[in-house]
Design a protein around this motif. Structure first.
Motif, PDB file in Angstrom:
ATOM      1  N   UNK A  51       4.582  20.410  -4.418  1.00 60.01           N
ATOM      2  CA  UNK A  51       3.325  18.605  -4.436  1.00 60.01           C
ATOM      3  C   UNK A  51       2.348  18.720  -5.178  1.00 60.01           C
ATOM      4  N   UNK A  52       2.177  17.915  -6.523  1.00 60.16           N
ATOM      5  CA  UNK A  52       0.827  17.695  -7.021  1.00 60.16           C
ATOM      6  C   UNK A  52       0.192  16.108  -6.056  1.00 60.16           C
ATOM      7  N   UNK A  53      -0.819  16.910  -5.776  1.00 60.86           N
ATOM      8  CA  UNK A  53      -1.630  15.722  -5.043  1.00 60.86           C
ATOM      9  C   UNK A  53      -1.357  14.596  -5.747  1.00 60.86           C
ATOM     10  N   UNK A  54      -1.414  13.341  -5.180  1.00 59.38           N
ATOM     11  CA  UNK A  54      -1.335  12.075  -5.626  1.00 59.38           C
ATOM     12  C   UNK A  54      -1.433  10.923  -4.960  1.00 59.38           C
ATOM     13  N   UNK A  55      -1.930   9.896  -5.410  1.00 64.80           N
ATOM     14  CA  UNK A  55      -2.625   8.725  -4.537  1.00 64.80           C
ATOM     15  C   UNK A  55      -0.975   7.984  -3.544  1.00 64.80           C
ATOM     16  N   UNK A  56      -1.727   7.797  -3.191  1.00 61.30           N
ATOM     17  CA  UNK A  56      -0.704   6.710  -2.050  1.00 61.30           C
ATOM     18  C   UNK A  56       0.371   5.632  -2.492  1.00 61.30           C
ATOM     19  N   UNK A  57      -0.222   5.161  -3.386  1.00 57.91           N
ATOM     20  CA  UNK A  57       0.176   3.793  -4.133  1.00 57.91           C
ATOM     21  C   UNK A  57      -0.105   3.709  -6.002  1.00 57.91           C
ATOM     22  N   UNK A  58       1.095   3.303  -6.644  1.00 55.24           N
ATOM     23  CA  UNK A  58       1.169   3.352  -7.751  1.00 55.24           C
ATOM     24  C   UNK A  58       0.739   1.880  -7.964  1.00 55.24           C
ATOM     25  N   UNK A  59       0.242   1.349  -8.788  1.00 61.16           N
ATOM     26  CA  UNK A  59       0.062  -0.196  -9.359  1.00 61.16           C
ATOM     27  C   UNK A  59       1.626  -0.777  -9.769  1.00 61.16           C
ATOM     28  N   UNK A  60       1.594  -1.795  -8.884  1.00 54.97           N
ATOM     29  CA  UNK A  60       2.755  -2.770  -9.042  1.00 54.97           C
ATOM     30  C   UNK A  60       3.574  -2.389  -7.601  1.00 54.97           C
ATOM     31  N   UNK A  61       2.736  -1.296  -7.447  1.00 53.99           N
ATOM     32  CA  UNK A  61       4.489  -0.946  -5.883  1.00 53.99           C
ATOM     33  C   UNK A  61       4.384  -2.248  -5.084  1.00 53.99           C
ATOM     34  N   UNK A  62       5.393  -2.696  -4.438  1.00 51.85           N
ATOM     35  CA  UNK A  62       5.331  -3.523  -2.929  1.00 51.85           C
ATOM     36  C   UNK A  62       4.973  -2.474  -2.389  1.00 51.85           C
ATOM     37  N   UNK A  63       4.240  -3.615  -1.462  1.00 53.75           N
ATOM     38  CA  UNK A  63       3.437  -3.226   0.006  1.00 53.75           C
ATOM     39  C   UNK A  63       3.551  -3.844   1.380  1.00 53.75           C
ATOM     40  N   UNK A  64       3.712  -3.491   2.076  1.00 57.10           N
ATOM     41  CA  UNK A  64       3.236  -4.007   3.993  1.00 57.10           C
ATOM     42  C   UNK A  64       2.099  -3.117   4.581  1.00 57.10           C
ATOM     43  N   UNK A  65       2.315  -4.767   5.647  1.00 58.37           N
ATOM     44  CA  UNK A  65       0.973  -4.303   6.662  1.00 58.37           C
ATOM     45  C   UNK A  65       1.317  -4.109   7.566  1.00 58.37           C
ATOM     46  N   UNK A  66       1.268  -2.518   7.764  1.00 57.49           N
ATOM     47  CA  UNK A  66       2.121  -2.083   9.119  1.00 57.49           C
ATOM     48  C   UNK A  66       1.216  -2.300  10.513  1.00 57.49           C
ATOM     49  N   UNK A  67       0.704  -2.971  10.014  1.00 58.05           N
ATOM     50  CA  UNK A  67      -0.018  -4.060  11.471  1.00 58.05           C
ATOM     51  C   UNK A  67      -1.313  -4.976  11.111  1.00 58.05           C
ATOM     52  N   UNK A  68      -1.536  -6.278  11.729  1.00 56.33           N
ATOM     53  CA  UNK A  68      -2.516  -6.814  11.454  1.00 56.33           C
ATOM     54  C   UNK A  68      -4.005  -6.426  10.871  1.00 56.33           C
ATOM     55  N   UNK A  69      -4.325  -6.707   9.594  1.00 54.27           N
ATOM     56  CA  UNK A  69      -5.295  -6.008   8.798  1.00 54.27           C
ATOM     57  C   UNK A  69      -5.922  -7.673   7.936  1.00 54.27           C
ATOM     58  N   UNK A  70      -7.509  -7.545   7.992  1.00 52.81           N
ATOM     59  CA  UNK A  70      -8.425  -8.454   6.951  1.00 52.81           C
ATOM     60  C   UNK A  70      -8.311  -8.708   5.544  1.00 52.81           C
ATOM     61  N   UNK A  71      -8.403  -9.260   5.145  1.00 58.12           N
ATOM     62  CA  UNK A  71      -8.334  -8.390   3.336  1.00 58.12           C
ATOM     63  C   UNK A  71     -10.205  -9.865   2.577  1.00 58.12           C
ATOM     64  N   UNK A  72     -10.416  -8.733   2.578  1.00 57.71           N
ATOM     65  CA  UNK A  72     -11.879  -8.763   1.822  1.00 57.71           C
ATOM     66  C   UNK A  72     -11.849  -9.474   0.030  1.00 57.71           C
ATOM     67  N   UNK A  73     -13.160  -9.855  -0.220  1.00 58.06           N
ATOM     68  CA  UNK A  73     -13.509 -10.011  -1.257  1.00 58.06           C
ATOM     69  C   UNK A  73     -13.448  -8.957  -2.580  1.00 58.06           C
ATOM     70  N   UNK A  74     -13.946  -7.981  -1.650  1.00 56.34           N
ATOM     71  CA  UNK A  74     -13.807  -6.529  -2.486  1.00 56.34           C
ATOM     72  C   UNK A  74     -13.795  -5.831  -1.756  1.00 56.34           C
ATOM     73  N   UNK A  75     -13.795  -4.426  -2.129  1.00 61.21           N
ATOM     74  CA  UNK A  75     -13.313  -3.029  -1.800  1.00 61.21           C
ATOM     75  C   UNK A  75     -14.528  -2.292  -0.729  1.00 61.21           C
ATOM     76  N   UNK A  76     -14.699  -2.916   0.386  1.00 62.89           N
ATOM     77  CA  UNK A  76     -16.112  -2.092   1.184  1.00 62.89           C
ATOM     78  C   UNK A  76     -15.772  -3.040   2.214  1.00 62.89           C
ATOM     79  N   UNK A  77     -16.372  -2.511   3.520  1.00 65.85           N
ATOM     80  CA  UNK A  77     -16.598  -3.555   5.178  1.00 65.85           C
ATOM     81  C   UNK A  77     -17.454  -4.356   4.786  1.00 65.85           C
ATOM     82  N   UNK A  78     -18.767  -4.184   3.956  1.00 64.63           N
ATOM     83  CA  UNK A  78     -19.343  -5.459   3.422  1.00 64.63           C
ATOM     84  C   UNK A  78     -18.942  -6.340   2.859  1.00 64.63           C
TER      85      UNK A  78
END
Length: 940
Positions: A562-589
């Motif tokens: 198996x070639x290394x791959x990212x967990x998702x592709x653009x356009x994938x439908x995903x779901x939250x497996x537990x409660x999570x936050x949505x942030x303005x940008x990619x990072x905890x800050x």
């Protein structure tokens, strides 16, 4: 004088000579060689004996006599010495011996379907079963001696068996006897007996130490049974007790087949091949049994759901570890100290980090959905993991070694088996009549058969390493399964296809490719879908042919990695497996925009971006929020669940129940309990969730705004109050955009009206109710003249349209269920309402069989059926509550009558029999398995 003396001496000498000759002749005859048998001897239906030189003689084709000992040859592969195919004969052993060589699964004499046969004066030794009576009646077995074996009686009646011994003790055979105590025997067989006691015996080296066949209300206590085929064997027996026995060094310690209401308590079951088996046996109680050091300690087997309903608590142990036997359990984790695991009719069970060894099944899941089985070690079991009629179970990252079958799926679908390590099993993975399962990423090695499919279809098998097995893939009468990206390496035979050669798919098309085959001899010089373009592509230029219907069109030249791959592709439908936050940008800050509830879904727009130790993805969530979330709480959206069977009818019953409670305030602040009670058809029962937790746990459809327009009637409509994930709200969808819900009082509102309420926020989607809410108990009131008479129905079906028809002396209702499923109803009817002498019960207007039990106040009617449509059930009596009555007269008369009855019967009164399900019809295959091989067959 001299001549006379000479003549006398000569005469004496002659007499001595003749005597010596006769003595020598007699000694020669006495010492003649035994007949050594290596093939079965038959007394044929035409009276002939085969083989002709067998030492059985007859002059009239009626009486047959042994003329020599018959001893099994050391090289013999036959398992039966003598088979009698002719009725109305006598086999007289004349004191001769019929001897086996003490191997497992061998028979001295078999009578199958025979009548009026006499067997006498034979010494039978060292067989598994000295004499087997199978479907044979009115035979005589007497004055025989059994040594290191015994008698087996299967489905045979009215036989006369007496004056036989087993290892020097009496063979006790009783039929139709009651109220007897047995205190001396070498073997005991009780057929259709009642209230028997078998106590304080020491039995050994026989076939079945104690056999109860269709026997009830009996006690087997304080016996020691050793070195036998089965210590205690019950078949279709009821209401008996097996208590304080010591069973050791037998092939099977205790075995129950089609037996119910048996109490097995405080027995020591040690050093047997198999400790205890319950097969197709229900409503039995096991307490404080010590089961240890057996090759296989414990196991259960069944055909239908009720077969698995037994009361087995943790006071029972296997090798010192408790048995975990759960029925109707939800959302729990099996304790890590368990030694055996059985999960029946349950949902969302987790089994993790257990080490299970030496059982018939390490763990069994029967009629169960939604479990996780991970990181367990399963060794030296008959079945490591057995799924029976179970679905949506994830089996991953387990280690299974030295089992007969590592993982077995029978009648099971939509399960995933991934990243397990399976080594040195007879069958590493076996599927029997199972479909839509996914098997991937497993390492399977050194097995007799790597993956075996029998009668299975539409399964996907990919990215597995299957190596050094006798058979890599074994297929029998299976079709439409897909195999690709598997590595088949150095198996003695890569694929075996038996039965019909149905088509399966052996590649994933071009350019994805097929499988790697270590014995593929092709080259890679071409490319393209037809392998006719210049240049290599990692795919062989010629197909790998298994047979004409099974061809890998694109065999891989090198093992699949198996070639290394990212967990998702653009356009994938995903779901939250537990409660999570949505942030303005990619990072905890970055600032938090919102909080998503577990189960919320969205579409991947961008990513991944690595920051603060996480991969971040930009998600457009269905509730209208767009932002960045960490991938550790996101997964690809699973396939949506199917509607519960009979959902439309179940929903109608729930809506009807809810509408009858409009305006009531009993559920203020308990909105989830209200909808659960509507589906359960019972007030004040806990739901198992609050509203927001239900939104987290249930699969929610159509989460987008106005998604409720796609919801079916009866769906659960979820909201998160005030737009947070701390509180929630739920109602039952009525159609046309409206719900009924407990908002203060029970009320009906449109969904827009509900969202507009001050403490209700967003629509979150809709869900089906969980199976745990499916009612098994329906309570109805038959109302007459202002008085309610409760009628209770216990069932696995959905009940609607209950009605009481006083003029017709009748109650009626509709039952709904899944086509092909077995249903039942157990109806409790007050005698003050309706009585039958006799009752008439009909399904869709046709009379049907039923079981009736009664006590002084109620009648209990049990009906079973197989669904091919909805049924109307009508129950008609012969007496109904009168149109006009005077309770001031009736009640004192009833009281006086009951008082007289109680006084007259106080010393002899027995508790009323409670209604139970009728015993299942017998299946001879199970009993044949018992007598013909250890446990279950290990043949495909």
């Amino acid at each position: 004088m001299g001549k006379k003396m000479g003549k006398l001496i000569s005469g004496v000498m002659l007499a001595l000579f003749l005597i010596s000759i006769l003595t020598i002749k007699s000694n020669i005859e006495t010492a003649k060689a035994d007949y050594i048998w290596s093939e079965t001897i038959y007394i044929r239906a035409d009276g002939s004996v085969y083989p002709p030189n067998a030492p059985i003689s007859t002059t009239n084709n009626f009486t047959y006599e042994l003329t020599n000992n018959i001893v099994e040859a050391a090289s013999s592969t036959s398992i039966v010495a003598i088979v009698i195919e002719k009725d109305n004969i006598v086999l007289d052993g004349n004191g001769y011996t019929l001897q086996g060589k003490g191997v497992y699964s061998s028979y001295g004499i078999i009578l199958a379907g025979r009548t009026n046969i006499t067997i006498k004066n034979v010494t039978i030794k060292q067989f598994t079963s000295g004499i087997l009576l199978f479907n044979s009646s009115n035979n005589k077995i007497y004055q025989n001696t059994f040594i290191d074996d015994g008698l087996v009686v299967f489905n045979s009646y009215q036989n006369h068996i007496e004056d036989n011994t087993v290892n020097g003790k009496p063979l006790v055979y009783l039929e139709g006897v009651a109220n007897c105590t047995i205190d001396d025997a070498g073997q005991i067989i009780l057929v259709r007996c009642e209230n028997m006691k078998v106590e304080g015996l020491s039995l050994s080296n026989t076939t079945l130490g104690i056999e109860l066949w269709e026997t009830s209300n009996s006690t087997i206590r304080n016996n020691t049974i050793a070195n036998s085929l089965v210590g205690i064997f019950l078949y279709k027996s009821l209401k008996s007790t097996i208590h304080e026995n010591n069973l050791t060094s037998n092939e099977i310690g205790i075995s129950l087949y089609y037996s119910s209401n048996i109490t097995i308590a405080e027995n020591y079951i040690t050093d047997n091949h198999c400790g205890a088996i319950l097969c197709c046996s229900s409503h039995n109680t096991l307490r404080s049994n010590n089961i240890a050091n057996n090759r296989y300690n414990f196991g259960v087997s069944g055909e239908n759901l009720p077969d698995f309903f037994n009361d087995i608590d943790t006071s029972n142990t296997v090798d010192g570890k408790p048995i975990c036997y759960w029925i109707n359990v939800q959302n729990v984790t099996v304790p890590s100290e368990a030694g055996y695991v059985a999960i029946v009719n349950s949902t969302n069970i987790t089994v993790k980090n257990l080490s299970l060894t030496g059982n018939v099944q390490g763990m069994i899941f029967a009629y169960t959905t939604g479990a996780v089985i991970t990181q367990n070690i399963m060794t030296d079991n008959d079945y490591g993991i057995w799924l029976y009629r179970s679905s949506n179970i994830s089996i991953h990252k387990n280690n299974l070694t030295n089992n007969w079958i590592g993982i077995d799926l029978s009648y099971s679908l939509k399960n995933s088996l991934c990243r397990n390590i399976l080594t040195n099993n007879d069958y590493s993975i076996s599927l029997y009549i199972s479909s839509n399962n996914c098997i991937y990423g497993n390492k399977i090695t050194n097995s007799d058969r790597g993956i075996c499919l029998r009668g299975s279809f539409d399964n996907v098998i990919y990215e597995n390493d299957i190596s050094n097995d006798l058979l890599g893939i074994h297929i029998y009468d299976s079709l439409n399964n897909k195999f690709y990206h598997n590595n088949f390496i150095e198996n003695v035979q890569q694929v075996s296809i038996l039965g019909a050669s149905y088509a399966n798919f052996w590649d994933d098309g071009y350019p994805s490719g097929g499988n790697y085959w270590s014995d593929y001899a092709g080259v890679d010089e071409k490319s393209g879908p037809d392998q006719d373009q210049p240049g290599s592509d990692g795919i062989g230029d010629t197909p790998y042919i298994i047979d004409e219907a099974n061809i890998d069109r694109y065999p891989l030249i090198s093992p699949w990695t198996p070639a290394p791959s990212y967990k998702f592709l653009i356009g994938d439908v995903v779901w939250a497996t537990s409660d999570l936050y949505v942030r303005e940008g990619p990072g905890l800050g970055y600032a938090i925009l919102d909080a998503m509830v577990k189960g919320n879904r969205g579409v991947v727009l961008e990513g991944p971006m690595e920051a603060d130790g996480y991969n971040w993805w930009k998600i457009n969530y269905s509730v209208g929020i767009v932002g960045w979330s960490a991938e550790n709480r996101l997964e690809k959206m699973p396939s949506p669940p199917q509607p519960p069977y009979g959902f439309a009818y179940w929903a109608e019953a729930a809506v009807s129940w809810a509408m009858q409670r409009l305006g009531r305030g009993d559920w203020s602040g308990l909105c989830m309990q209200f909808v659960a009670n509507a589906y359960m058809q019972e007030e004040h029962k806990p739901a198992g969730y609050n509203a927001i937790d239900g939104a987290r746990e249930f699969y929610r459809f159509n989460q987008e705004p106005n998604g409720w327009l796609q919801a079916p009637k009866g769906a659960l409509i979820f909201f998160d109050m005030e737009g947070t994930n701390e509180y929630g709200h739920v109602g039952i969808y009525l159609g046309n955009g409206s719900i009924i819900h407990a908002y203060g009082a029970v009320t009906v509102n449109t969904i827009e009206e509900t969202i507009a309420k001050p403490d209700v926020g967003r629509y979150l989607g809709w869900s089906y109710p969980p199976e745990t809410w499916r009612p098994t108990k329906f309570m109805f009131n038959a109302t007459y003249d202002g008085v309610n008479y409760p009628v209770t129905i216990f069932t696995n079906s959905t009940i609607m349209n209950f009605a009481f028809h006083q003029p017709l002396k009748q109650i009626s209702f509709l039952v709904y269920g899944e086509t092909g499923a077995t249903g039942y109803c157990n109806i409790t009817i007050p005698k003050a309402l309706l009585q039958g002498e006799p009752w008439t019960v009909k399904l869709n207007g046709t009379s049907c069989s039923f079981t009736l039990t009664e006590n002084q106040t109620h009648s209990f009617i049990y009906i079973a059926y197989t669904f091919n449509s909805a049924y109307e059930i009508t129950i008609e009596g012969t007496w109904v509550i009168p149109e006009f009555h005077d309770f001031t007269i009736i009640q004192p008369l009833m009281l006086i009558t009951f008082t007289l009855i109680i006084l007259s019967k106080r010393k002899t009164k027995k508790p009323p029999n409670l209604p139970i399900n009728p015993a299942k019809q017998n299946n001879l295959n199970h009993a044949l398995k018992l007598t013909n091989r250890k446990l279950w067959s290990k043949e495909t």
